[in-house]
Design a protein around this motif. Structure first.
Motif, PDB file in Angstrom:
ATOM      1  N   VAL A 227       0.855  -1.182   0.000  1.00  0.00           N
ATOM      2  CA  VAL A 227       0.000   0.000   0.000  1.00  0.00           C
ATOM      3  C   VAL A 227       0.893   1.235   0.000  1.00  0.00           C
ATOM      4  N   ARG A 228       0.729   2.054  -1.035  1.00  0.00           N
ATOM      5  CA  ARG A 228       1.421   3.343  -1.095  1.00  0.00           C
ATOM      6  C   ARG A 228       0.493   4.399  -0.505  1.00  0.00           C
ATOM      7  N   ALA A 229       1.026   5.227   0.383  1.00  0.00           N
ATOM      8  CA  ALA A 229       0.173   6.173   1.099  1.00  0.00           C
ATOM      9  C   ALA A 229       0.878   7.500   1.304  1.00  0.00           C
ATOM     10  N   LYS A 230       0.091   8.498   1.609  1.00  0.00           N
ATOM     11  CA  LYS A 230       0.649   9.785   2.024  1.00  0.00           C
ATOM     12  C   LYS A 230       0.993   9.752   3.514  1.00  0.00           C
ATOM     13  N   PHE A 231       0.162   9.036   4.268  1.00  0.00           N
ATOM     14  CA  PHE A 231       0.361   8.909   5.712  1.00  0.00           C
ATOM     15  C   PHE A 231       0.134   7.461   6.128  1.00  0.00           C
ATOM     16  N   ILE A 232       0.787   7.080   7.226  1.00  0.00           N
ATOM     17  CA  ILE A 232       0.567   5.773   7.840  1.00  0.00           C
ATOM     18  C   ILE A 232       0.172   5.997   9.296  1.00  0.00           C
ATOM     19  N   ILE A 233      -0.816   5.240   9.767  1.00  0.00           N
ATOM     20  CA  ILE A 233      -1.143   5.193  11.193  1.00  0.00           C
ATOM     21  C   ILE A 233      -0.849   3.789  11.693  1.00  0.00           C
ATOM     22  N   VAL A 234       0.034   3.687  12.665  1.00  0.00           N
ATOM     23  CA  VAL A 234       0.405   2.397  13.244  1.00  0.00           C
ATOM     24  C   VAL A 234      -0.472   2.175  14.472  1.00  0.00           C
ATOM     25  N   ALA A 235      -1.355   1.168  14.384  1.00  0.00           N
ATOM     26  CA  ALA A 235      -2.339   0.944  15.447  1.00  0.00           C
ATOM     27  C   ALA A 235      -2.398  -0.537  15.824  1.00  0.00           C
ATOM     28  N   GLY A 236      -1.227  -1.187  15.841  1.00  0.00           N
ATOM     29  CA  GLY A 236      -1.187  -2.615  16.160  1.00  0.00           C
ATOM     30  C   GLY A 236      -1.143  -2.919  17.637  1.00  0.00           C
ATOM     31  N   ASN A 237      -0.727  -1.941  18.451  1.00  0.00           N
ATOM     32  CA  ASN A 237      -0.685  -2.079  19.901  1.00  0.00           C
ATOM     33  C   ASN A 237       0.056  -3.350  20.312  1.00  0.00           C
ATOM     34  N   ALA A 238      -0.537  -4.188  21.157  1.00  0.00           N
ATOM     35  CA  ALA A 238       0.179  -5.356  21.687  1.00  0.00           C
ATOM     36  C   ALA A 238       0.432  -6.429  20.635  1.00  0.00           C
ATOM     37  N   TYR A 239      -0.183  -6.283  19.454  1.00  0.00           N
ATOM     38  CA  TYR A 239      -0.029  -7.281  18.408  1.00  0.00           C
ATOM     39  C   TYR A 239       0.811  -6.766  17.243  1.00  0.00           C
ATOM     40  N   LEU A 240       1.570  -5.697  17.492  1.00  0.00           N
ATOM     41  CA  LEU A 240       2.384  -5.106  16.431  1.00  0.00           C
ATOM     42  C   LEU A 240       3.657  -5.892  16.169  1.00  0.00           C
ATOM     43  N   GLY A 241       4.148  -6.591  17.179  1.00  0.00           N
ATOM     44  CA  GLY A 241       5.422  -7.298  17.036  1.00  0.00           C
ATOM     45  C   GLY A 241       6.567  -6.309  16.927  1.00  0.00           C
ATOM     46  N   ASN A 242       7.545  -6.624  16.102  1.00  0.00           N
ATOM     47  CA  ASN A 242       8.729  -5.771  15.971  1.00  0.00           C
ATOM     48  C   ASN A 242       8.717  -5.001  14.653  1.00  0.00           C
ATOM     49  N   LEU A 243       7.525  -4.733  14.126  1.00  0.00           N
ATOM     50  CA  LEU A 243       7.421  -4.017  12.861  1.00  0.00           C
ATOM     51  C   LEU A 243       8.072  -2.638  12.947  1.00  0.00           C
ATOM     52  N   VAL A 244       7.910  -1.981  14.091  1.00  0.00           N
ATOM     53  CA  VAL A 244       8.516  -0.666  14.318  1.00  0.00           C
ATOM     54  C   VAL A 244       9.374  -0.788  15.582  1.00  0.00           C
ATOM     55  N   PRO A 245      10.671  -1.092  15.451  1.00  0.00           N
ATOM     56  CA  PRO A 245      11.494  -1.424  16.619  1.00  0.00           C
ATOM     57  C   PRO A 245      11.513  -0.335  17.695  1.00  0.00           C
ATOM     58  N   GLU A 246      11.498   0.943  17.297  1.00  0.00           N
ATOM     59  CA  GLU A 246      11.570   1.993  18.305  1.00  0.00           C
ATOM     60  C   GLU A 246      10.304   2.065  19.162  1.00  0.00           C
ATOM     61  N   LEU A 247       9.206   1.521  18.694  1.00  0.00           N
ATOM     62  CA  LEU A 247       8.004   1.452  19.516  1.00  0.00           C
ATOM     63  C   LEU A 247       8.040   0.243  20.438  1.00  0.00           C
ATOM     64  N   ALA A 248       8.561  -0.865  19.954  1.00  0.00           N
ATOM     65  CA  ALA A 248       8.632  -2.079  20.769  1.00  0.00           C
ATOM     66  C   ALA A 248       9.534  -1.893  21.985  1.00  0.00           C
ATOM     67  N   ALA A 249      10.541  -1.025  21.875  1.00  0.00           N
ATOM     68  CA  ALA A 249      11.508  -0.852  22.964  1.00  0.00           C
ATOM     69  C   ALA A 249      10.904  -0.209  24.203  1.00  0.00           C
ATOM     70  N   LYS A 250       9.803   0.535  24.033  1.00  0.00           N
ATOM     71  CA  LYS A 250       9.234   1.287  25.155  1.00  0.00           C
ATOM     72  C   LYS A 250       7.902   0.720  25.625  1.00  0.00           C
ATOM     73  N   SER A 251       7.660  -0.547  25.348  1.00  0.00           N
ATOM     74  CA  SER A 251       6.382  -1.139  25.722  1.00  0.00           C
ATOM     75  C   SER A 251       6.555  -2.638  25.920  1.00  0.00           C
ATOM     76  N   MET A 252       5.556  -3.249  26.560  1.00  0.00           N
ATOM     77  CA  MET A 252       5.623  -4.688  26.816  1.00  0.00           C
ATOM     78  C   MET A 252       4.228  -5.302  26.720  1.00  0.00           C
ATOM     79  N   PRO A 253       4.026  -6.292  25.856  1.00  0.00           N
ATOM     80  CA  PRO A 253       2.740  -6.984  25.825  1.00  0.00           C
ATOM     81  C   PRO A 253       2.511  -7.763  27.127  1.00  0.00           C
TER      82      PRO A 253
END
Length: 427
Positions: A227-253
């Motif tokens: 999907v090509r987009a102008k904007f992305i909203i990342v809303a995976g929360n506890a099921y995001l995995g390591n798709l965005v490493p800098e978000l995974a570092a500051k949270s814990m499922p």
């Protein structure tokens, strides 16, 4: 390609019938690509569509597969850390803005249910139940705090009054919030997804985001498309995995467990919760429960740090249920499941932007049903150039867990053990 079904929960078994949605195959162009078809993603998509954006939603499994379709179904106001804690951290100006938003999520849910005729067993009224005099004192302070921010649908309950609303003898009092309430959470998500599609949005299921190609025109890749987009909203929360490493570092499922009884019948159900309010106690490791539309008791509690699935959920939760309602000792448990929520060190949600065009919200810390609906509105406002409320969340301080991902689970479990002792001894 793997097809991920819903877990064997009461919600999945009683969900409103919907047709499967397609898997993304090939290339798609859109204004906004939303990753995750839970409450945050669906709320964002709805607000954006209502404001003229073209929106595509990618869901790794099925709509509401994660916490949005597995939670206790309770509409609870404010955040996992209350406004006074926020005020001490960030000062009165930022806290004022966050406090004004603390009660908005429940209103958004009710507006969505009414506007799009969502069938999700919506009931008004939620009770915070105090087990100790200290907890009752906290509720008295909380009532004053919430009223300072304009929230007035509150009533303190003494020991006699709380017995009128819940047949449990372990409470010394409580607080009734009539703007709280409860819903069938998966049916709410399914209804919001149908609303997204009614406005021209597209939802792809079984289409996990496996890579984000960042840049001026970001691209989200899935196993069979992009999907090509102008904007992305990342809303995976506890099921995001390591798709965005800098978000995974500051949270814990973390996992929480829920059981549902067999149908109790009208008389027994009404004897437990005569006004059909939902209830949560005031312990740090709290229990929560409510009746379903077909008169079952949904009872949840417990936290498993690191989001492991316990071997026997009923063995963990049934004793908690029987402590509250010993009259249910012969009642059969029909469903038991676990679901993950995302914990942050501050217990406040993490909201922000990566680069110029990737937005995110995560880390509701077990308090997400109302917050996620607010988050969708706030994210949509930011994409429209109205960032004041977005910035109020984005400016909250957040820190990585001590010891990184390796040690975050034992540190959090140690903290929970400490607070569990405080609950046990009434501190």
């Amino acid at each position: 390609m793997a097809n991920t079904p819903y877990p064997e929960s009461y919600y999945a078994a009683s969900a409103n019938a919907v047709a499967p949605r397609p898997v993304l195959q090939g290339d798609v162009e859109t204004d906004v690509c939303v990753i995750g078809a839970g409450y945050t993603g669906l709320s964002s998509a709805l607000f954006l569509l209502e404001n003229g954006f073209k929106v595509t939603v990618l869901e790794a499994a099925k709509v509401g597969f994660g916490a949005s379709g597995r939670n206790g179904g309770q509409i609870v106001n404010s955040y996992s850390r209350d406004i006074d804690v926020i005020e001490r951290s960030v000062g009165p100006k930022q806290a004022q803005l966050l406090g004004q938003m603390a009660f908005e999520g429940g209103r958004i849910i009710r507006e969505r249910v009414a506007k799009y005729n969502i069938q999700c067993d919506l009931k008004d009224g939620g009770v915070f139940a105090a087990i100790t005099a200290k907890q009752m004192g906290h509720l008295e302070s909380q009532k004053r705090l919430w009223e300072r921010f304009g929230h007035t649908q509150l009533e303190l309950l003494d020991q006699k009054r709380i017995r009128d609303v819940v047949a449990c003898d372990q409470y010394v009092g409580g607080m009734l919030d009539m703007s709280g309430g409860h819903i069938h959470p998966l049916n709410l998500a399914l209804g919001e997804a149908a609303a997204v599609e009614s406005l021209g949005g597209t939802i792809y299921e079984q289409s996990p985001a496996v890579r984000i190609e960042r840049g001026a025109n970001p691209v989200v890749h899935t196993p069979q498309g992009k999907v090509r987009a102008k904007f992305i909203i990342v809303a995976g929360n506890a099921y995001l995995g390591n798709l965005v490493p800098e978000l995974a570092a500051k949270s814990m499922p973390c996992g929480t467990q829920v059981i549902t009884t067999e149908p109790l019948g009208d008389a027994l159900a009404k004897s437990l919760l005569p006004q059909d309010y939902c209830v949560e106690d005031c312990n740090y490791l709290l229990d929560y429960y409510r009746l379903t539309g077909d008169k079952r008791l949904v009872f949840g509690g417990g936290v498993v740090y690191g989001a492991r699935d316990p071997a026997n959920i009923e063995a963990i939760i049934r004793p908690k249920m029987l402590k509250a309602f010993p009259q249910l000792k012969d009642v059969k448990i029909d469903y038991a499941w676990t679901g993950n929520f995302l914990l942050t060190l501050s217990r406040l949600p993490q909201v922000g932007r990566l680069g110029d065009n990737i937005y995110y919200s995560q880390g509701c810390s077990g308090h997400g049903v109302t917050y996620t609906h607010l988050a969708g509105k706030v994210l949509a406002e930011a994409l429209r150039g109205q960032a004041e409320r977005f910035d109020a969340f984005a400016d909250l301080p957040h820190y990585p867990f001590p010891g990184g991902q390796l040690l975050r689970t034992p540190f959090a479990a140690l903290g929970a053990w400490y607070y569990g002792l405080r609950d046990k001894f009434g501190y």
